[in-house]
Scaffold this active site. Sequence first.
Site, PDB file in Angstrom:
ATOM      1  N   SER A 153     -34.258 -55.362  50.001  1.00  0.00           N
ATOM      2  CA  SER A 153     -33.051 -54.871  50.686  1.00  0.00           C
ATOM      3  C   SER A 153     -33.460 -53.880  51.761  1.00  0.00           C
ATOM      4  O   SER A 153     -34.392 -53.089  51.561  1.00  0.00           O
ATOM      5  CB  SER A 153     -32.122 -54.162  49.696  1.00  0.00           C
ATOM      6  OG  SER A 153     -31.067 -53.516  50.402  1.00  0.00           O
TER       7      SER A 153
ATOM      8  N   TYR B 247     -30.635 -49.088  42.285  1.00  0.00           N
ATOM      9  CA  TYR B 247     -30.741 -50.268  43.155  1.00  0.00           C
ATOM     10  C   TYR B 247     -31.849 -50.070  44.183  1.00  0.00           C
ATOM     11  O   TYR B 247     -32.734 -50.918  44.338  1.00  0.00           O
ATOM     12  CB  TYR B 247     -29.396 -50.524  43.838  1.00  0.00           C
ATOM     13  CG  TYR B 247     -29.399 -51.752  44.710  1.00  0.00           C
ATOM     14  CD1 TYR B 247     -29.402 -53.022  44.153  1.00  0.00           C
ATOM     15  CD2 TYR B 247     -29.415 -51.642  46.099  1.00  0.00           C
ATOM     16  CE1 TYR B 247     -29.416 -54.163  44.950  1.00  0.00           C
ATOM     17  CE2 TYR B 247     -29.419 -52.769  46.905  1.00  0.00           C
ATOM     18  CZ  TYR B 247     -29.420 -54.034  46.323  1.00  0.00           C
ATOM     19  OH  TYR B 247     -29.435 -55.150  47.125  1.00  0.00           O
TER      20      TYR B 247
HETATM   21  P1  NDP Z   1     -24.451 -62.033  44.656  1.00  0.00           P
HETATM   22  O1  NDP Z   1     -24.027 -61.012  43.657  1.00  0.00           O
HETATM   23  O2  NDP Z   1     -23.432 -62.564  45.573  1.00  0.00           O
HETATM   24  O3  NDP Z   1     -25.191 -63.234  43.870  1.00  0.00           O
HETATM   25  C1  NDP Z   1     -26.155 -62.867  42.914  1.00  0.00           C
HETATM   26  C2  NDP Z   1     -26.999 -64.051  42.519  1.00  0.00           C
HETATM   27  O4  NDP Z   1     -27.999 -63.569  41.594  1.00  0.00           O
HETATM   28  C3  NDP Z   1     -26.197 -65.109  41.803  1.00  0.00           C
HETATM   29  O5  NDP Z   1     -26.742 -66.375  42.105  1.00  0.00           O
HETATM   30  C4  NDP Z   1     -26.441 -64.771  40.329  1.00  0.00           C
HETATM   31  O6  NDP Z   1     -26.401 -65.877  39.449  1.00  0.00           O
HETATM   32  C5  NDP Z   1     -27.858 -64.250  40.369  1.00  0.00           C
HETATM   33  N1  NDP Z   1     -28.113 -63.370  39.234  1.00  0.00           N
HETATM   34  C6  NDP Z   1     -27.588 -62.141  38.996  1.00  0.00           C
HETATM   35  N2  NDP Z   1     -27.998 -61.687  37.805  1.00  0.00           N
HETATM   36  C7  NDP Z   1     -28.804 -62.655  37.287  1.00  0.00           C
HETATM   37  C8  NDP Z   1     -29.519 -62.785  36.072  1.00  0.00           C
HETATM   38  N3  NDP Z   1     -29.495 -61.837  35.131  1.00  0.00           N
HETATM   39  N4  NDP Z   1     -30.239 -63.911  35.865  1.00  0.00           N
HETATM   40  C9  NDP Z   1     -30.252 -64.899  36.788  1.00  0.00           C
HETATM   41  N5  NDP Z   1     -29.586 -64.841  37.949  1.00  0.00           N
HETATM   42  C10 NDP Z   1     -28.867 -63.733  38.192  1.00  0.00           C
HETATM   43  O7  NDP Z   1     -25.645 -61.366  45.466  1.00  0.00           O
HETATM   44  P2  NDP Z   1     -26.202 -61.651  46.959  1.00  0.00           P
HETATM   45  O8  NDP Z   1     -26.306 -63.101  47.200  1.00  0.00           O
HETATM   46  O9  NDP Z   1     -25.471 -60.803  47.904  1.00  0.00           O
HETATM   47  O10 NDP Z   1     -27.658 -61.032  46.802  1.00  0.00           O
HETATM   48  C11 NDP Z   1     -28.816 -61.827  46.629  1.00  0.00           C
HETATM   49  C12 NDP Z   1     -30.025 -60.931  46.766  1.00  0.00           C
HETATM   50  O11 NDP Z   1     -29.983 -60.280  48.032  1.00  0.00           O
HETATM   51  C13 NDP Z   1     -30.071 -59.824  45.714  1.00  0.00           C
HETATM   52  O12 NDP Z   1     -31.405 -59.603  45.323  1.00  0.00           O
HETATM   53  C14 NDP Z   1     -29.517 -58.626  46.469  1.00  0.00           C
HETATM   54  O13 NDP Z   1     -29.962 -57.416  45.927  1.00  0.00           O
HETATM   55  C15 NDP Z   1     -30.071 -58.886  47.851  1.00  0.00           C
HETATM   56  N6  NDP Z   1     -29.348 -58.183  48.916  1.00  0.00           N
HETATM   57  C16 NDP Z   1     -28.036 -58.467  49.207  1.00  0.00           C
HETATM   58  C17 NDP Z   1     -27.395 -57.782  50.222  1.00  0.00           C
HETATM   59  C18 NDP Z   1     -25.973 -58.032  50.581  1.00  0.00           C
HETATM   60  O14 NDP Z   1     -25.435 -57.276  51.406  1.00  0.00           O
HETATM   61  N7  NDP Z   1     -25.320 -59.052  50.042  1.00  0.00           N
HETATM   62  C19 NDP Z   1     -28.098 -56.742  51.004  1.00  0.00           C
HETATM   63  C20 NDP Z   1     -29.465 -56.529  50.611  1.00  0.00           C
HETATM   64  C21 NDP Z   1     -30.041 -57.232  49.609  1.00  0.00           C
HETATM   65  P3  NDP Z   1     -25.065 -66.284  38.620  1.00  0.00           P
HETATM   66  O15 NDP Z   1     -24.003 -66.551  39.650  1.00  0.00           O
HETATM   67  O16 NDP Z   1     -25.455 -67.491  37.832  1.00  0.00           O
HETATM   68  O17 NDP Z   1     -24.729 -65.104  37.749  1.00  0.00           O
END
Ligand code: NDP
Length: 246
Positions: A141, A155
């Site tokens: 991030s 985080y």
């Molecule tokens: P979302 O919350 O929209 O989606 C999260 C994803 O991670 C889902 O596919 C979810 O799967 C999966 N996930 C969460 N917990 C678990 C777990 N315990 N085991 C397996 N899968 C898991 O997040 P984003 O798409 O926004 O974020 C994706 C990445 O990008 C993250 O690492 C986040 O920190 C990073 N990021 C995002 C930003 C943003 O502004 N959106 C900014 C900076 C970084 P499921 O649906 O099956 O639970």
Amino acid sequence: LKPLFGKTAFVTGGARSIGAAIVRRLASDGASVAFTYVSSQNRAEELANEIEASGGRAVAIRADSADAEAVKRAVAEAVNVFGAVDILVNNAGIANLKPYDQFAIEEFDRMIAVNFRAVFAAIQAAGPQMKEGGRIINIGSNAADNNPLTGASLYVSTKAAVAGLTRALARDLAPKGITINNVQPGPTDTDMNPADGPYAPIVSGSIALGRYGKASEIASMVAYLASPEAGFITGASINVDGGVNI
Ligand code: NDP
């Protein structure tokens, strides 16, 4: 020829948001893609079907990133199905924000487990079987370097740990011809951080380009780093943040 023709990829958290954009993009670039989900079973199956219907190959595997052994088993399953994992993308992540004195220690452990320990576990499982040209791409991030939010202590710490791991492992992996990089999204319109959500008023003013990013714009950088063209980039943390960290 598609740039990832003949390659296989493993993406954590691929059912929705940034992860789904990465799965779609790697598949459309020609890779066979295995991806994990934990709660989004229907969306995971729909995405795998969508890719198969358009002539690609995709497999959805249930694996909770909080469970390092489950992550390792999922990587092993992908290796079994496709014969190898050439590209590993550690995308799954959670953002639990609250005042530092209100975190239960179990919440600390869970943040570390999902956002950092699972990344290491997946790399331990996938790295040794990767051949020359292997690619590891972590999703960190931009907040690891520049965080405007209160309550983000855990985080930000996990994402800084991912950046440190990326730098250090670049040395370990280089002799085998494997690169590892860390894509640092800025505010990106997803379920975690909707462009009209609660963080938007705080972060929007700092985005030079004046808008949230799209998940597909994060996937574009992942696809580039996964491609043979990116062979001289390793250990890097690359902001894809619309100019927040400038
Ligand atoms: P979302 O919350 O929209 O989606 C999260 C994803 O991670 C889902 O596919 C979810 O799967 C999966 N996930 C969460 N917990 C678990 C777990 N315990 N085991 C397996 N899968 C898991 O997040 P984003 O798409 O926004 O974020 C994706 C990445 O990008 C993250 O690492 C986040 O920190 C990073 N990021 C995002 C930003 C943003 O502004 N959106 C900014 C900076 C970084 P499921 O649906 O099956 O639970």
